[in-house]
Design a protein around this motif. Structure first.
Motif, PDB file in Angstrom:
ATOM      1  N   ASP A 117      40.113 -69.415   3.628  1.00  0.00           N
ATOM      2  CA  ASP A 117      38.954 -68.672   3.101  1.00  0.00           C
ATOM      3  C   ASP A 117      38.912 -68.735   1.581  1.00  0.00           C
ATOM      4  OD1 ASP A 117      38.104 -68.007   5.579  1.00  0.00           O
ATOM      5  OD2 ASP A 117      38.723 -65.894   5.515  1.00  0.00           O
ATOM      6  N   LEU A 118      40.087 -68.571   0.963  1.00  0.00           N
ATOM      7  CA  LEU A 118      40.134 -68.599  -0.501  1.00  0.00           C
ATOM      8  C   LEU A 118      39.717 -69.979  -1.005  1.00  0.00           C
ATOM      9  CD1 LEU A 118      43.442 -66.601  -1.201  1.00  0.00           C
ATOM     10  CD2 LEU A 118      41.089 -65.767  -1.295  1.00  0.00           C
ATOM     11  N   MET A 121      35.920 -70.280  -0.635  1.00  0.00           N
ATOM     12  CA  MET A 121      35.206 -69.555  -1.701  1.00  0.00           C
ATOM     13  C   MET A 121      35.097 -70.407  -2.964  1.00  0.00           C
ATOM     14  SD  MET A 121      37.065 -65.886  -1.140  1.00  0.00           S
ATOM     15  CE  MET A 121      36.472 -65.064  -2.611  1.00  0.00           C
ATOM     16  N   ASN A 653      25.392 -66.243 -11.633  1.00  0.00           N
ATOM     17  CA  ASN A 653      24.931 -65.540 -10.445  1.00  0.00           C
ATOM     18  C   ASN A 653      25.090 -66.413  -9.208  1.00  0.00           C
ATOM     19  OD1 ASN A 653      24.140 -63.023 -11.455  1.00  0.00           O
ATOM     20  ND2 ASN A 653      22.296 -63.913 -12.341  1.00  0.00           N
ATOM     21  N   GLU A 654      24.706 -67.660  -9.339  1.00  0.00           N
ATOM     22  CA  GLU A 654      24.819 -68.549  -8.176  1.00  0.00           C
ATOM     23  C   GLU A 654      26.268 -68.762  -7.771  1.00  0.00           C
ATOM     24  OE1 GLU A 654      21.819 -71.440  -6.846  1.00  0.00           O
ATOM     25  OE2 GLU A 654      21.984 -72.052  -8.945  1.00  0.00           O
ATOM     26  N   MET A 656      28.882 -66.761  -8.288  1.00  0.00           N
ATOM     27  CA  MET A 656      29.499 -65.573  -7.712  1.00  0.00           C
ATOM     28  C   MET A 656      28.914 -65.261  -6.335  1.00  0.00           C
ATOM     29  SD  MET A 656      31.409 -65.449 -10.153  1.00  0.00           S
ATOM     30  CE  MET A 656      32.574 -64.324  -9.433  1.00  0.00           C
ATOM     31  N   TYR A 657      27.622 -65.442  -6.209  1.00  0.00           N
ATOM     32  CA  TYR A 657      26.941 -65.211  -4.931  1.00  0.00           C
ATOM     33  C   TYR A 657      27.530 -66.141  -3.866  1.00  0.00           C
ATOM     34  CZ  TYR A 657      22.900 -64.637  -1.768  1.00  0.00           C
ATOM     35  OH  TYR A 657      22.076 -64.367  -0.702  1.00  0.00           O
ATOM     36  N   VAL A 660      31.049 -65.110  -2.737  1.00  0.00           N
ATOM     37  CA  VAL A 660      31.058 -63.942  -1.860  1.00  0.00           C
ATOM     38  C   VAL A 660      30.589 -64.337  -0.458  1.00  0.00           C
ATOM     39  CG1 VAL A 660      30.076 -61.662  -1.454  1.00  0.00           C
ATOM     40  CG2 VAL A 660      30.732 -62.326  -3.764  1.00  0.00           C
ATOM     41  N   MET A 661      29.535 -65.115  -0.419  1.00  0.00           N
ATOM     42  CA  MET A 661      29.030 -65.548   0.877  1.00  0.00           C
ATOM     43  C   MET A 661      30.101 -66.347   1.624  1.00  0.00           C
ATOM     44  SD  MET A 661      25.963 -64.447   1.252  1.00  0.00           S
ATOM     45  CE  MET A 661      26.365 -62.980   0.356  1.00  0.00           C
ATOM     46  N   ALA A 663      33.258 -66.192   1.361  1.00  0.00           N
ATOM     47  CA  ALA A 663      34.392 -65.373   1.790  1.00  0.00           C
ATOM     48  C   ALA A 663      34.151 -64.792   3.177  1.00  0.00           C
ATOM     49  CB  ALA A 663      34.624 -64.249   0.785  1.00  0.00           C
ATOM     50  N   LEU A 664      32.884 -64.675   3.556  1.00  0.00           N
ATOM     51  CA  LEU A 664      32.567 -64.006   4.811  1.00  0.00           C
ATOM     52  C   LEU A 664      32.111 -64.967   5.901  1.00  0.00           C
ATOM     53  CD1 LEU A 664      30.955 -61.104   2.931  1.00  0.00           C
ATOM     54  CD2 LEU A 664      32.766 -60.789   4.612  1.00  0.00           C
ATOM     55  N   HIS A 665      31.924 -66.218   5.521  1.00  0.00           N
ATOM     56  CA  HIS A 665      31.492 -67.208   6.500  1.00  0.00           C
ATOM     57  C   HIS A 665      32.681 -67.911   7.105  1.00  0.00           C
ATOM     58  CE1 HIS A 665      27.322 -67.850   7.232  1.00  0.00           C
ATOM     59  NE2 HIS A 665      27.030 -67.526   5.996  1.00  0.00           N
ATOM     60  N   GLU A 666      32.693 -67.983   8.402  1.00  0.00           N
ATOM     61  CA  GLU A 666      33.787 -68.762   8.993  1.00  0.00           C
ATOM     62  C   GLU A 666      33.336 -70.207   9.166  1.00  0.00           C
ATOM     63  OE1 GLU A 666      34.284 -65.519  11.658  1.00  0.00           O
ATOM     64  OE2 GLU A 666      34.609 -64.865   9.590  1.00  0.00           O
TER      65      GLU A 666
ATOM     66  N   ILE B  11      36.167 -57.295   1.123  1.00  0.00           N
ATOM     67  CA  ILE B  11      35.964 -58.121  -0.058  1.00  0.00           C
ATOM     68  C   ILE B  11      36.304 -57.267  -1.284  1.00  0.00           C
ATOM     69  CG2 ILE B  11      34.313 -59.454  -1.428  1.00  0.00           C
ATOM     70  CD1 ILE B  11      34.743 -60.711   1.223  1.00  0.00           C
ATOM     71  N   ARG B  47      30.547 -57.194 -15.219  1.00  0.00           N
ATOM     72  CA  ARG B  47      29.835 -58.363 -14.703  1.00  0.00           C
ATOM     73  C   ARG B  47      29.443 -58.186 -13.239  1.00  0.00           C
ATOM     74  NH1 ARG B  47      27.212 -61.291 -12.638  1.00  0.00           N
ATOM     75  NH2 ARG B  47      27.087 -63.550 -12.518  1.00  0.00           N
ATOM     76  N   LEU B  52      25.762 -57.924  -5.239  1.00  0.00           N
ATOM     77  CA  LEU B  52      26.826 -58.643  -4.533  1.00  0.00           C
ATOM     78  C   LEU B  52      27.510 -57.744  -3.512  1.00  0.00           C
ATOM     79  CD1 LEU B  52      28.287 -60.672  -7.514  1.00  0.00           C
ATOM     80  CD2 LEU B  52      27.069 -61.605  -5.552  1.00  0.00           C
ATOM     81  N   GLU B  59      26.485 -59.705   4.853  1.00  0.00           N
ATOM     82  CA  GLU B  59      27.096 -60.922   5.359  1.00  0.00           C
ATOM     83  C   GLU B  59      28.243 -60.614   6.324  1.00  0.00           C
ATOM     84  OE1 GLU B  59      25.155 -63.211   4.380  1.00  0.00           O
ATOM     85  OE2 GLU B  59      26.153 -64.860   5.397  1.00  0.00           O
TER      86      GLU B  59
ATOM     87  N   PRO C 181      20.372 -67.356  -7.071  1.00  0.00           N
ATOM     88  CA  PRO C 181      20.328 -67.380  -5.608  1.00  0.00           C
ATOM     89  C   PRO C 181      19.166 -66.559  -5.048  1.00  0.00           C
ATOM     90  CG  PRO C 181      21.912 -65.752  -6.343  1.00  0.00           C
ATOM     91  CD  PRO C 181      21.365 -66.405  -7.575  1.00  0.00           C
ATOM     92  N   TRP C 183      18.465 -63.630  -3.789  1.00  0.00           N
ATOM     93  CA  TRP C 183      19.123 -62.331  -3.640  1.00  0.00           C
ATOM     94  C   TRP C 183      18.576 -61.568  -2.443  1.00  0.00           C
ATOM     95  CZ3 TRP C 183      23.300 -61.258  -6.487  1.00  0.00           C
ATOM     96  CH2 TRP C 183      23.462 -61.900  -7.711  1.00  0.00           C
TER      97      TRP C 183
END
Lengths: 666, 151, 266
Positions: A117-118, A121, A653-654, A656-657, A660-661, A663-666, B11, B47, B52, B59, C181, C183
């Motif tokens: 997962d890490l 990410m 933003n892209e 970090m977004y 995060v996404m 991290a939660l997607h398998e 998270i 930040r 998020l 998610e 993204p 959002w």
């Protein structure tokens, strides 16, 4: 489609013992956009780095993820390796599968899954990464030192001796500051003048130092390496070029009864005056407030007697601008307004004086030529009381802090008194004795044990006059709160050190932060003690908090080294992790609407509003603009911006977004 | 029995200078903690975009940790102070909307508090395990997939 | 009211204004009125509790472009103007700001900065009904609140009328228009509707004047303004910043105090 390389490090057994690295590499290969995924015993080793470099070249990778130890450990190593293989170093990200995974979890499926997962990410982050380049800022190798006390003198000399130009600005007619007013200095009792004046002269004669006395900094614009300072040269009504410092004018001046600031208002001076015999420059200034000509339009006696025609009445102030690359703020301190101490009778009784006034009494160049005499009748006081912590550590007076220097100078004062008045008795009322420092405690012990100074632990409630004596009423807390009453001839208050009047104003002009007592704030209390939050502006001395001379000099030299380091290169290189306000083609220009709220949120004053103008100069739009020289990349403005018009390079933003996404997607 | 099988997804949003370094210290000290947490590194708590946090829930996250430098320790002096206000307001709003704010744990973990980090993660994993999967939020998130809207 | 009309007629006749933004009677109550001549002033109506908040037009270039504008303000609109001036969205003496106080006094503000002393005296308070609903929601369990709002948000059609009605929602690119993204999903679903509302309210935190125009504008009758009101209450309680007054030392979320509350941080 991205071509990303994933490189999983075993770190010997450190990662490999807990995480199934081979499996992580295999699974990572399945992530869309991953071109190559492999594992190796030690990625940071030379052969390990070669694997990465070869893969970049052979597969034409446009992004690299190294799953290894913390990015705080080897991010720079791997980024450098990528750069060697001609991949932009900021296209390399680290998945921390050691400190955050293998070392903290048990061996097993879940731990391997977490490692994957890490990695995922970081793969998703790399996909959104943009190539960045180091920010290069040109550096003007000239420093501005504000304040000509011992801190400013030391900083200016150190920078100048490192081979750089220095502009030293002092608001008074002479440099020297408070140290020039002192009699002897603790803990060695060497004469302040003797150690300071050679340095003052050195400043005046140094080829790299331009000295502006009777001048003040009006404004500072720009950023690290590239500041523009506006300096007001106050009209001193004397042409320093022509004046020879002969002193004819000061002897003839009819206004002779102006309280002397240099003597802490204990002696008198003329309206055209040199603050002290050791002044640098040793040339006079006309005090317009007291000069007969400026008050009545008649006199000009000094002009008549001046042999070189150096008197220039009615000349206006002059404003000059200087380009500098760094600033050292050394504006020093002041002592607490004595109007606060009505309980101690200050202002009512002439023989209640401040520590600074005692310095002048004890000084050979002072109003009494170094004899301790009462201001009221000129007699030698036989019993003297020193009150420590006058205004310090006193929440009621809004000053809960310790002024640091008072314990030491009070011991020194008592000692000097005992040396000068052999049959005198001295008492010190104190809260605690704070004598931390080399040879400091020994010094206080000497005052008590060898010079017989009586230390009384307790506070003074009141000082009042009775039959020509000052009655000091206090308690002795070591004797169980017993009342003490001393009939003194003189009382000396160790008044608190406070920020200079106008410190707040100056901080705002320089865009540096200050604390609630108006002392200037360092960038970090432990690790950046001479830096301010504004890159390129440094601090030294008591403008930051009360400091003694050794600490002040150390800080000044520290600040000077920071300046010299900054000037050691022609260009300053900065990490490109900075915030950027978007710009786009007309008619939009930027999605920023110019609400300007981000200006206040920035801890570094890096954000200003910029007018976008048409060719005729009409303002089309006002938008925020971030100075990359000032921005430190915290990203607070980014998260705050409603329209997402600001983004942070390296943590966008892209990016970090996506992390995060992922991290939660398998 | 069913509850025991549930492994919450957490998270963590942390700053680089204090909490990330603190978590590194947990590693170098070899202290063990629950493996449910995935750390996202930010330069500063200032930040961290509140969106998020919401996206993480949407998610499928069951819990969130937000942590940075203690007050006055911020590498950037004030980022954590700004973040603190932002969280204060966000928390109030989320609670008013019925979002389960027990699932978000705010903390300060310094670079020297490796043990605190391990404890923080373990505690929050247990808290969220007790609360169970965040079905409510997931249901709202899956609204589209359920075919109620076919735009 | 007569004083107001007389003043507007005078301003039109002297050529000082070419457009007066106010209210006139519409089918279902007051509606915005763009009055362009002295003869039309007669149609003008006014009360301090009218919606919408007319200050919203001041940042619309297509409305105010090249016109000499007078705006007839409710107390809420005055508050909005004070905020807009702080955020550099309107100029120093760009508009004639006209107001009829609750005790029928005609007031003309030369500059938005003159508004503060007047509105400082008048707290921004929610209506009795709004207060009751907030209290009802506060009394619910977290799950009940979630269900209540989910039901509300399932009605939302993402028309953004709440955004269009808000004088402080003047961004040229809203976060929902941002797709890098993405959002917030652009379609209407309870989650994306709620995410939109959270964003709207967070972006207005410390900037909202509590006029309620957003809720009034919602065609589905979702009381979105209650979210704003709740935040106003929170801000007042936690930071001591009074609702509806543009704080001089910056907005709520771009300033801080080192000793701000942090009882939720463990």
């Amino acid at each position: 489609m991205s071509k990303i390389g994933v490189f999983v490090c075993h770190c010997g057994e450190n990662i490999g013992g807990t995480v199934d690295c081979e499996k992580v590499a295999q699974e990572a290969a399945k992530i869309p956009g991953v071109e190559v995924s492999t594992d190796y015993k030690y990625m940071c080793s030379d052969p390990g780095q070669t694997i990465i470099k070869n893969a970049i070249k052979e597969k034409g990778l446009d992004g690299v993820v190294v799953a290894a130890c913390s990015p705080r450990m080897h991010e720079s190593t791997f980024r450098a390796a990528c750069a060697e293989a001609c991949l932009n170093p900021y296209m390399c990200e680290i998945a921390n599968i050691r400190e955050h995974c293998s070392w903290v979890h048990e061996k097993g499926e879940a731990t391997t899954q977490k490692a994957l997962d890490l990695v995922r990410m970081q793969v998703e982050k790399v996909k959104k990464d943009l190539p960045l380049s180091t920010i290069k800022v040109p550096v003007t190798k000239k420093a501005l030192v504000i304040g000509g006390g011992i801190a400013g003198i030391q900083a200016a000399l150190d920078i100048a001796n490192a081979g750089h130009k220095v502009i030293l600005v002092e608001k008074e007619p002479s440099i020297g500051g408070h140290m020039a007013q002192l009699s002897e200095t603790f803990p060695t009792l060497d004469c302040s003048q003797c150690i300071l004046t050679p340095r003052m002269v050195e400043v005046a004669q140094h080829p790299n130092i331009t000295l502006y006395t009777y001048a003040e900094v009006e404004g500072l614009e720009g950023f690290i390496g590239n500041f523009t300072a506006r300096i007001r040269l106050k009209a001193r009504s004397v042409d320093l070029e022509k004046c020879t410092g002969c002193g004819m004018c000061t002897t003839k001046c009819p206004t002779k009864k102006v309280p002397s600031e240099f003597n802490a208002l204990m002696g008198l001076r003329t309206a055209i005056y040199v603050p002290s015999p050791q002044s640098v420059p040793n040339k006079p200034t006309i005090d317009k407030e007291h000069c007969v000509y400026y008050k009545t339009g008649k006199c000009k006696l000094c002009e008549k007697v001046c042999p070189t025609g150096a008197i220039t009445f009615d000349a206006p102030d002059e404003i000059i601008t200087e380009e500098v690359g760094a600033v050292v703020v050394c504006t020093g301190f002041d002592v607490a307004p004595t109007s606060e101490f009505s309980e101690y009778g200050y202002g009512r009784y002439k023989d209640v004086i401040t520590g600074l006034q005692f310095e002048r009494l004890a000084s050979a160049s002072g109003p009494t030529m170094g004899e301790i005499r009462r201001p009221s009748d000129g007699t030698v006081p036989k019993k003297i009381v020193f009150i420590a912590c006058a205004g310090s550590r006193d929440a009621a007076k809004g000053r809960p802090y310790c002024s640091k220097i008072c314990c030491m100078y009070t011991a020194k004062h008592a000692m000097l008194y005992q040396h000068k008045v052999h049959d005198g008795e001295s008492y010190v009322f104190y809260m605690d004795i704070r004598a931390g420092g080399k040879n400091y405690d020994e010094f206080v012990r000497r005052a008590i044990e060898e010079d017989g100074v009586n230390y009384i632990r307790g506070r003074v409630a009141r000082v009042y006059e009775r039959d020509g004596k000052l009655i000091v009423k206090g308690v002795d807390t070591l004797l169980g709160g017993e009342q003490v009453e001393i009939e003194a001839d003189m009382v000396v208050l160790a008044t608190a050190g406070v920020a200079n009047k106008g410190a707040e104003d100056l901080a705002q002009k320089l865009h540096i932060s200050y604390d609630k007592y108006n002392f200037f704030a360092e960038a970090h209390p432990k690790l950046k003690p001479v830096e301010t939050n504004t890159a390129g502006i440094f601090l030294a001395g008591a403008c930051q908090s009360p400091k003694d001379i050794p600490d002040t000099v150390a800080a000044a030299s520290g600040a000077a080294v920071k300046v010299a380091a900054l000037f050691s290169k022609d260009q300053l290189l900065r990490e490109p992790v900075v915030a950027v306000v978007n710009r786009m083609p007309p008619p939009v220009f930027s999605t920023c609407v110019g609400c300007s709220l981000c200006v206040d949120i920035c801890p570094y004053s890096a954000i200003t509003m910029e007018n976008i103008k048409d060719r005729a100069g009409n303002v089309i739009k006002t938008v925020a603009s971030i100075n990359p020289g000032l921005c430190q990349g915290c990203g607070t403005c980014v998260a705050f911006c409603r329209s997402k018009s600001i983004d942070l390079q390296g943590f966008s933003n892209e990016e970090m977004y996506s992390s995060v996404m992922a991290a939660l997607h398998e | 029995m069913e509850k025991k099988e549930f492994e919450p997804k957490i998270i963590a949003f942390v700053c680089n200078w204090c909490t990330y370094a603190g978590a590194d210290l947990t590693g170098t000290s070899r202290m063990k903690y629950a493996s449910n947490v995935r750390v996202v590194r930010f330069p500063c708590t200032g930040r961290i975009d509140f969106m998020l946090l919401l996206k993480a829930f949407a998610e499928g996250a069951d819990g969130i940790i937000v942590s940075g430098c203690h007050p006055n320790d911020c590498h950037y002096t004030a980022g954590n102070f700004h973040a603190r206000r932002r969280w204060m307001v966000l928390r109030g709003l989320m609670d008013f909307l019925g979002i389960d704010i027990r699932r978000i744990r705010f903390s300060w973990v310094s670079a020297g508090e490796g043990a605190k980090w391990a404890q923080l993660v373990n505690e929050h994993v247990e808290t969220v395990r007790e609360l169970g999967p965040y079905e409510n939020y997931k249901k709202a998130a899956e609204y589209l997939k359920e075919g109620m809207y076919n735009g | 009211m007569d004083k107001l009309k007389a003043k507007l007629i005078e301003l039109f006749q002297s050529g000082e204004i070419t457009l007066a933004i106010g209210y006139k009677q519409g089918t279902r109550g007051p509606r915005p009125f763009f009055c362009r001549s002295a003869s039309d002033v007669e149609q003008m109506i006014f009360s301090n509790d009218y919606q919408p908040n007319l200050a919203v037009y001041l940042t619309k270039k297509e409305v105010v472009k090249d016109e000499k504008v007078a705006i007839v303000c409710t107390i809420s609109a005055l508050r909005s103007i004070a905020y807009l001036a702080r955020e550099n969205q309107i100029g120093q003496s760009q508009y004639k700001i006209i107001h009829l106080s609750p005790n029928d006094e005609l007031m003309i503000f030369r500059s938005p900065w003159d508004i503060d002393p007047y509105i400082e005296e008048i707290p921004s308070t929610p209506s009795e009904d709004d207060r009751r609903v907030i209290e009802m929601l506060d009394a619910m369990t977290s799950e009940e609140r979630w269900a209540w709002w989910a039901a509300q948000f399932s009605k939302c059609i993402k028309c953004y009328a709440c955004r269009a009605a808000c004088p402080m929602c003047y961004c040229t690119r809203c976060i929902v228009d941002n797709n890098r993204p993405q959002w917030i999903d652009p379609w209407a679903s309870p989650l994306s509707n709620m995410e939109w509302q959270i964003n709207r309210v967070m972006h207005l935190a410390g900037r909202c004047v509590g006029c309620g125009a957003c809720g009034a504008a919602c065609p589905e009758g979702i009381p979105v303004h209650l979210l704003n009101r709740k935040i106003l209450d929170n801000i007042e309680e936690n930071f001591g910043i009074t609702a509806g007054l543009a704080p001089r030392e910056g907005a709520v979320l771009n300033t801080f105090k080192p000793d701000d509350k942090e009882n939720f941080i463990k």
